[in-house]
Scaffold this active site. Structure first.
Site, PDB file in Angstrom:
ATOM      1  CE1 TYR A 111       1.575  32.672 -92.608  1.00 48.21           C
ATOM      2  CE2 TYR A 111      -0.277  31.849 -91.352  1.00 48.21           C
ATOM      3  CZ  TYR A 111       0.972  31.666 -91.893  1.00 48.21           C
ATOM      4  OH  TYR A 111       1.624  30.472 -91.731  1.00 48.21           O
ATOM      5  NE  ARG A 164       0.949  21.454 -93.516  1.00 46.12           N
ATOM      6  CZ  ARG A 164       0.775  22.099 -92.381  1.00 46.12           C
ATOM      7  NH1 ARG A 164       0.639  21.451 -91.268  1.00 46.12           N
ATOM      8  NH2 ARG A 164       0.744  23.429 -92.322  1.00 46.12           N
ATOM      9  CE  LYS A 182       2.848  31.355 -88.215  1.00 44.33           C
ATOM     10  NZ  LYS A 182       2.162  30.098 -88.323  1.00 44.33           N
ATOM     11  CD  GLU A 253       4.816  28.403 -89.769  1.00 44.81           C
ATOM     12  OE1 GLU A 253       5.302  28.674 -88.642  1.00 44.81           O
ATOM     13  OE2 GLU A 253       3.601  28.260 -89.949  1.00 44.81           O
ATOM     14  CG  ASP A 254       3.030  25.543 -93.173  1.00 47.71           C
ATOM     15  OD1 ASP A 254       2.548  25.260 -92.056  1.00 47.71           O
ATOM     16  OD2 ASP A 254       2.482  26.292 -93.975  1.00 47.71           O
ATOM     17  CG  ASP A 276       3.027  28.601 -85.123  1.00 48.50           C
ATOM     18  OD1 ASP A 276       2.786  28.827 -83.916  1.00 48.50           O
ATOM     19  OD2 ASP A 276       2.278  28.978 -86.044  1.00 48.50           O
ATOM     20  CG  ASP A 277       3.013  24.050 -88.756  1.00 49.77           C
ATOM     21  OD1 ASP A 277       2.283  24.990 -89.065  1.00 49.77           O
ATOM     22  OD2 ASP A 277       4.146  23.862 -89.264  1.00 49.77           O
ATOM     23  CG  ASN A 418      -6.112  27.401 -91.744  1.00 47.72           C
ATOM     24  OD1 ASN A 418      -7.156  27.949 -91.472  1.00 47.72           O
ATOM     25  ND2 ASN A 418      -5.116  27.264 -90.874  1.00 47.72           N
TER      26      ASN A 418
HETATM   27  P1  NAD Z   1      -0.718  17.039 -91.357  1.00 47.15           P
HETATM   28  O1  NAD Z   1      -0.493  16.766 -92.791  1.00 47.15           O
HETATM   29  O2  NAD Z   1       0.381  16.862 -90.395  1.00 47.15           O
HETATM   30  O3  NAD Z   1      -1.941  16.129 -90.857  1.00 47.15           O
HETATM   31  C1  NAD Z   1      -3.118  15.901 -91.573  1.00 47.15           C
HETATM   32  C2  NAD Z   1      -3.818  14.722 -90.937  1.00 47.15           C
HETATM   33  O4  NAD Z   1      -5.085  14.570 -91.549  1.00 47.15           O
HETATM   34  C3  NAD Z   1      -3.064  13.397 -91.121  1.00 47.15           C
HETATM   35  O5  NAD Z   1      -3.082  12.677 -89.932  1.00 47.15           O
HETATM   36  C4  NAD Z   1      -3.900  12.666 -92.161  1.00 47.15           C
HETATM   37  O6  NAD Z   1      -3.854  11.256 -92.006  1.00 47.15           O
HETATM   38  C5  NAD Z   1      -5.274  13.187 -91.823  1.00 47.15           C
HETATM   39  N1  NAD Z   1      -6.201  13.016 -92.928  1.00 47.15           N
HETATM   40  C6  NAD Z   1      -6.009  13.253 -94.244  1.00 47.15           C
HETATM   41  N2  NAD Z   1      -7.100  12.909 -94.929  1.00 47.15           N
HETATM   42  C7  NAD Z   1      -7.986  12.437 -94.046  1.00 47.15           C
HETATM   43  C8  NAD Z   1      -9.294  11.914 -94.146  1.00 47.15           C
HETATM   44  N3  NAD Z   1      -9.911  11.810 -95.316  1.00 47.15           N
HETATM   45  N4  NAD Z   1      -9.904  11.531 -93.009  1.00 47.15           N
HETATM   46  C9  NAD Z   1      -9.299  11.637 -91.821  1.00 47.15           C
HETATM   47  N5  NAD Z   1      -8.057  12.120 -91.663  1.00 47.15           N
HETATM   48  C10 NAD Z   1      -7.421  12.508 -92.765  1.00 47.15           C
HETATM   49  O7  NAD Z   1      -1.270  18.509 -91.277  1.00 47.15           O
HETATM   50  P2  NAD Z   1      -1.406  19.413 -89.958  1.00 47.15           P
HETATM   51  O8  NAD Z   1      -0.224  20.258 -89.777  1.00 47.15           O
HETATM   52  O9  NAD Z   1      -1.825  18.554 -88.837  1.00 47.15           O
HETATM   53  O10 NAD Z   1      -2.580  20.394 -90.412  1.00 47.15           O
HETATM   54  C11 NAD Z   1      -3.868  19.891 -90.693  1.00 47.15           C
HETATM   55  C12 NAD Z   1      -4.799  21.050 -90.947  1.00 47.15           C
HETATM   56  O11 NAD Z   1      -4.887  21.855 -89.786  1.00 47.15           O
HETATM   57  C13 NAD Z   1      -4.358  21.964 -92.084  1.00 47.15           C
HETATM   58  O12 NAD Z   1      -5.472  22.279 -92.876  1.00 47.15           O
HETATM   59  C14 NAD Z   1      -3.862  23.190 -91.388  1.00 47.15           C
HETATM   60  O13 NAD Z   1      -4.082  24.361 -92.132  1.00 47.15           O
HETATM   61  C15 NAD Z   1      -4.712  23.204 -90.143  1.00 47.15           C
HETATM   62  N6  NAD Z   1      -4.094  23.931 -89.040  1.00 47.15           N
HETATM   63  C16 NAD Z   1      -4.820  24.889 -88.422  1.00 47.15           C
HETATM   64  C17 NAD Z   1      -4.267  25.614 -87.416  1.00 47.15           C
HETATM   65  C18 NAD Z   1      -5.079  26.651 -86.701  1.00 47.15           C
HETATM   66  O14 NAD Z   1      -6.230  26.744 -86.928  1.00 47.15           O
HETATM   67  N7  NAD Z   1      -4.534  27.428 -85.832  1.00 47.15           N
HETATM   68  C19 NAD Z   1      -2.951  25.389 -87.046  1.00 47.15           C
HETATM   69  C20 NAD Z   1      -2.220  24.391 -87.698  1.00 47.15           C
HETATM   70  C21 NAD Z   1      -2.805  23.669 -88.692  1.00 47.15           C
END
Ligand code: NAD
Length: 564
Positions: A111, A164, A182, A253-254, A276-277, A418
């Site tokens: 993963y 995404r 997953k 997912e994603d 899950d996200d 990530n």
């Molecule tokens: P998403 O696309 O739904 O959201 C991304 C957010 O970041 C949006 O609101 C966007 O406007 C904002 N963004 C983009 N560029 C930016 C900038 N320059 N300044 C400020 N904000 C900015 O994505 P998501 O599902 O919310 O995931 C975001 C990140 O979190 C990913 O990298 C994902 O891998 C990570 N994530 C981690 C975990 C975990 O650690 N368990 C779980 C889920 C997601």
């Protein structure tokens, strides 16, 4: 002579012996039946395998040794991933034995983060089918297509539209690596039977021009479709699942958040599903914060929380923390929300900010002046907790972290994006810039850090702590739906499993090696909650914990015996 499996081996959850109709090479090509060199001599005779495998009968343990020898020769993580995928496709029992026994080493390969590279290269490293693909061209045929999947008994479907993928953006049909990876974690960490899992990729096109220009890309060659066509296809998919596998849990997912929230809101009360996200991330992050509160001996409701990123993960986490604050201190929903400041790519999310406000952000939009950068927000808000979910690597600069330290002695810094390259800061930076005071967790793993003779072990806010247990519990009690209270119960259970020794190393999560025990405990609490909320559709087991443990898959070879 008919051949059956001994009743003690459960395939598809059935206790009665199963007739094995396949013979000879067919068995060797069926990963769920294949034992390779592990077939005993009498089995080889009875199954028509004599001469098809080398003479020596090899135990599962010896096979594991051979696998590890070859695995360890590979230095490139993507090559390791390809090697493990090939093993999975050849001999599922051996794959899961190896994975479970080497979980810490192999989870990052199966993963995140390596699955990211596997997805980016999906069309180039593709070897063999796994799971199902539904494209726009299949409109009107989805229910029929599901008959092509021979198992009638599916517990968990992980589905993505590839829009995404992790923090890597739109990867179209290449996103299939995510549902596959997953579900491998579901089996290894949650004890779901492999034959009861189904990865699905819904291909509605891709806006990734590089992929469209790549002759080896395996998805449909068109831009993503319009929303009405999109939702129609998803609706057909959900209805077809309900008809073919009415008890299956669908894990979204994603998906990009413009679809993730509407899909979750539309289906969460209609069918057994979760995202899950949004919800899994919310629960795992809340659990980490509860660990941080244990460390600091403080209350959640006394925190000021800044989120960098306002997407699925941010809103999922914030909603879960709101639920946690309400539960902990009895404050109202709106009082809890006052403790949050979210930033998106335009800056602080406010009611009268630049541009339209997306629906999922409305609850967190503040009635104050717009600020366009994180440093100024940190200086103004003086947060005690900073959560990075922006997908913007290195966004937490030294200046920002130092500014945070001016107002809080032990800042909680969760850089959750990530893969590793997108992490808002590294563990080392967080500890160095705060002089070892940070309580740090990340989305992708970081090695322990030594600073002035002290060891710091950064926690990984890995969704794997939560989703296998939630899925296992919901599937075992045939819950009608998955509720936020189930996720809250999961977060609390996880936080309570962090030991005092782990807290002393500034780790807010338990050891991932205990994942099967963790999943069993979470599943138990989820089932308890399902009974409390009148959602379970089985008779209440006398001892839920024992019931859960008895239903978990543990990879071992079945004995094939001649039928009486
Ligand atoms: P998403 O696309 O739904 O959201 C991304 C957010 O970041 C949006 O609101 C966007 O406007 C904002 N963004 C983009 N560029 C930016 C900038 N320059 N300044 C400020 N904000 C900015 O994505 P998501 O599902 O919310 O995931 C975001 C990140 O979190 C990913 O990298 C994902 O891998 C990570 N994530 C981690 C975990 C975990 O650690 N368990 C779980 C889920 C997601």
């Amino acid at each position: 002579m008919a051949l059956v499996k001994k009743p003690h081996y459960q395939i598809a959850g059935k206790n009665e012996p199963l007739e094995v109709l396949a013979r000879g090479v067919e068995i060797l090509h069926e990963p769920l039946l294949n034992k390779g060199t592990g077939f005993k001599l009498e089995e080889r005779d009875a199954l028509g395998l004599r001469g098809l495998v080398p003479p020596k009968v090899v135990s599962l343990e010896e096979q594991v040794t051979r696998v590890l020898e070859n695995y360890n020769k590979k230095t490139d993580p993507l090559e390791k991933s390809i090697f493990l995928t090939a093993l999975h496709d050849r001999n599922a029992t051996l794959f899961y034995r190896v994975l479970i026994d080497n979980l810490m080493e192999m989870t990052p390969i199966v993963y995140t983060p390596v699955v990211g590279a596997a997805c980016q290269n999906f069309g180039h490293i593709y070897r063999r089918n796994s799971g199902m693909y539904i494209s726009l061209h299949d409109k009107g045929h989805i229910r029929d297509m599901f008959d092509n999947w021979t198992s009638d008994d599916i517990d968990i479907i992980v589905v993505s539209d590839g829009s995404r993928i992790l923090g890597l953006g739109d990867l179209g049909a290449n996103g299939m690596g995510i549902p596959i990876g997953k579900l491998a974690l579901y089996v290894a960490g949650g004890g779901i039977f492999p034959c009861k899992t189904l990865p699905i990729l819904i291909d509605t096109g891709t806006n990734n021009q590089e992929l469209l220009d790549d002759p080896l890309y395996l998805g449909i060659n068109q831009k993503r479709c319009a929303d009405d066509e999109y939702y129609e296809l998803i609706d057909e998919f959900v209805n077809a699942v309900q008809d073919r596998w009415p008890e299956a849990l669908i894990q979204w997912e994603d998906f990009t958040n413009n679809h993730a929230f509407p899909l979750l809101n539309k289906y969460r009360d209609q069918v057994l599903c979760f995202n899950d996200d949004i919800q899994g991330t919310g629960a795992v992050a809340l659990s980490g914060l509860l660990g941080g509160m244990r460390m600091k001996n403080e209350k959640l409701s006394d925190q000021r929380i800044v989120f960098y990123g306002a997407g699925s993960a941010a809103v999922g986490i914030a909603d879960m923390i709101v639920a946690g604050m309400m539960e902990e201190s009895g404050i109202s929903d709106s009082e809890a929300r006052e403790r949050f400041w979210l930033l998106d790519s335009k800056g602080l999310v406010v009611k009268n900010g630049p541009g339209p406000l997306q629906d999922h952000k409305v609850h967190y939009a503040r009635d104050e002046k717009h600020i366009d950068n994180l440093l100024d927000v940190v200086q103004t808000v003086k947060p005690t907790i900073l959560v990075g979910v922006s997908g913007q690597g290195q966004a937490f600069s030294e200046a920002i972290i130092t500014a945070m330290c001016e107002h809080v002695d032990e800042p909680i810094i969760f850089a959750l994006s990530n893969p590793t390259s997108k992490s808002e800061c590294t563990a080392e930076q967080a500890y160095q810039w705060t002089k070892g005071k940070a309580i740090f967790a990340s989305g992708s793993p970081f090695d322990p850090v030594r600073l002035k003779g002290k060891i710091y072990v950064p926690g990984q806010g890995n969704n794997m702590f939560i989703f296998p247990g939630v899925g296992l519990g919901a599937a075992l009690c045939k819950s009608k739906k998955v509720t936020d209270s189930m996720f809250y119960a999961a977060a609390k259970t996880l936080a309570e499993l962090v030991t005092e020794e782990e807290l002393a190393l500034r780790t807010v999560y338990p050891d991932l090696r205990k994942i099967r025990k963790i999943s069993a405990m979470i599943a138990t609490q989820v089932i308890e909650m399902a009974f409390q909320e009148d959602l379970a559709q089985i008779e209440r087991p006398k001892n839920i914990s024992k019931f859960v443990k008895s239903k978990m898959y543990d990879p071992a070879y079945p004995d094939y015996v001649a039928a009486e």
